[in-house]
Design an enzyme around this catalytic site. Structure first.
Site, PDB file in Angstrom:
ATOM      1  N   GLY A 277       1.068  -1.240  -0.509  1.00 24.52           N
ATOM      2  CA  GLY A 277       0.078  -0.336  -0.067  1.00 24.52           C
ATOM      3  C   GLY A 277       1.354   1.615  -0.216  1.00 24.52           C
ATOM      4  O   GLY A 277       0.310   2.569   0.097  1.00 24.52           O
ATOM      5  N   ASP A 278       2.353   1.196  -0.463  1.00 28.79           N
ATOM      6  CA  ASP A 278       3.267   2.168  -0.444  1.00 28.79           C
ATOM      7  C   ASP A 278       4.334   1.413  -0.778  1.00 28.79           C
ATOM      8  O   ASP A 278       4.483   0.708  -1.450  1.00 28.79           O
ATOM      9  CB  ASP A 278       3.085   2.632   1.868  1.00 28.79           C
ATOM     10  CG  ASP A 278       3.826   3.810   1.284  1.00 28.79           C
ATOM     11  OD1 ASP A 278       4.462   4.606   0.497  1.00 28.79           O
ATOM     12  OD2 ASP A 278       2.719   5.169   2.456  1.00 28.79           O
TER      13      ASP A 278
END
Length: 477
Positions: free
Chosen positions: A260-261
């Site tokens: 997610g990053d």
């Protein structure tokens, strides 16, 4: 899984000691020397261990319900006595081993069986708290302290975390929910964090659902990270894959990351705290990386880079459905530098940007940053890039009166969509060669063919060869 070869002159030596814990007397620690009677399992490591034990020998219960925090702590505490005598290996056998945070020791290997899962507890009482990192000045989620990582170590040497692709599950959903609701009073734990240490190996594991960053070596050197599968929902907050932070001589290879990053983010401290601490990230090699991260970068340099980032090499990279490839993030107030960056061999598919540099990444630990502390971004080299299904070829935004210089981009083919402005450039300087579509005017095409540089020498950690180690495949009393 591979059985050790048999040798007629091999033997097994048993070393018996008494564990000074109620109910754990008479545990036997075995040095496996590949005897005919015992099957041994092989694994690659920077160091082999003379002694080995199983978590179940120390009262561990792999039922997914019983807390094993004390079992891990007791096991590692007792095995630490073997550091001067060849070190020790702790095997996590098949099962699901619920645990809170625990600390590693030097000359030690944590080994996860292929059917073993370390499951992070959601009981916050099993997570000790730590002060903020000195190069950051505050926590990332909250101003004050932070929770210790699931697997933590500081001031160590010769540490291995490996296995037969066993799993470490951070059960991040609990922490992500608190983050989204603004309920965090301390910064979320990471899955693995090693501080102020050297000679570190993290390899051949599956890591899933970290509360925040997955792997965070910081203030450390001589690091090998290889063969990791890292998985988190692509909308999970701050689940960076691998973040070397103020680290030197680091090798990251053969990893697959869905995040997610940023899949990998190289860091070195935040604004005035990182400038004061002054420890760069340098001499880093990344190769054979595959990344999926729709909202972030395959590799980010920064944005916390106030100790400096230098001599980073990345090659044979693949990204699919990822926002950008190798991105530089910085801001006024960061100071320091990002320089001597070399990237070659990127195969990209479904990207928002191929090249992205940002000089206005605005997050700061507090209002006391120095507006005169300008970062020096120079010597940034990309070559041999193929990208398909791209929205924008490049967005390169330097800083007014502090341009990003020495940018070189060569041998690049980008198949982009219907956006007319493919290259958006401000406050940058450099050259390009054999690049399609045509770059911006600030990066003029050289008339003669140019190949952007990539070093011929090796980072010292590249020369480190892993040994073939072994341990007996079953536990007995």
């Amino acid at each position: 899984m591979k059985l050790c070869p048999e040798f007629s002159d091999s033997y097994v030596v048993g070393v018996i000691f008494t564990v000074l814990l109620v109910g754990l007397q008479g545990v036997r620690i075995v040095e496996c020397k590949v005897g005919n009677e015992l099957d041994c399992l092989e694994y690659p490591a920077i160091s082999c261990r003379k002694h080995s034990a199983f978590l179940s020998d120390f009262g561990g219960v792999g039922d997914g319900k019983t807390s094993n925090t004390k079992a891990f702590q007791y096991a590692i505490s007792n095995l630490s006595h073997y550091a001067p005598d060849g070190g020790a290996l702790l095997v996590v056998p098949p099962g699901t081993w619920l645990t809170g945070s625990f600390n590693l020791t030097s000359h030690f290997t944590l080994f996860l069986h292929k059917e073993a899962t370390i499951l992070a507890s959601q009981d916050e009482s099993e997570w000790p708290t730590l002060p903020v990192l000195p190069s950051y000045g505050r926590g990332r989620d909250a101003p004050d302290g932070r929770f210790s990582s699931l697997i933590f170590g500081t001031n160590l040497t010769d540490v291995v975390i490996t296995g037969y692709n066993g799993t470490i599950d951070g059960q991040g959903f609990y922490w992500w929910d608190k983050f989204h609701k603004g309920e965090l009073k301390l910064t979320r734990p990471y899955t693995i964090e090693i501080m102020f240490s050297n000679h570190i190996q993290i390899s051949n594991l599956t890591l899933i659902n970290s509360p925040s960053w997955f792997v965070h070596p910081i203030y450390s050197s001589d690091i090998i990270i290889q063969g990791l599968t890292i998985l988190a929902p692509v909308d999970s907050p701050n689940t960076d894959g691998i973040n070397p932070d103020s680290c030197t001589n680091t090798r990251i290879e053969d990893c697959y990351i869905v995040s997610g990053d940023d899949c990998i983010a190289i860091k070195s401290g935040w604004d005035e705290y990182g400038i004061k601490f002054g420890m760069p990230s340098q001499h880093i090699i990344i190769r054979r990386l595959e990344c999926v991260s729709p909202d972030s970068a395959m590799i980010a340099l920064g944005s916390e880079m106030s100790g400096g980032i230098q001599d980073v090499r990345a090659e044979d990279l693949k990204a699919i459905n990822t926002e950008s490839a190798v991105r530089i993030k910085t801001a006024v107030g960061r100071g320091a530098y990002v320089k001597d960056i070399f990237v070659k061999g990127m195969n990209l598919n479904t990207m928002k940007y191929v090249f992205w540099m940002t000089g206005s990444y605005g997050s700061h630990p507090d209002p006391d940053f120095d507006p005169k502390a300008l970062p020096n971004i120079t010597g940034i080299n990309y070559r041999d890039v193929f990208a398909d299904n791209v929205t924008y070829s490049a967005r390169l935004d330097g800083i007014a009166n502090d341009p990003f210089t020495g940018i070189c981009i060569s041998n690049v083919t980008i198949h982009s969509g219907d956006k007319k402005l493919q290259w958006n450039c401000t406050d940058v300087e450099g050259v390009t060669s054999n690049v399609y579509p045509k770059p911006c005017e600030l990066l003029p095409e050289k008339k003669e063919k140019v190949e952007c540089p990539y070093p011929d020498d090796k980072v010292p950690i590249e020369s480190v060869q892993l040994k073939t180690c072994s341990f007996k495949s079953f536990s007995f009393f």
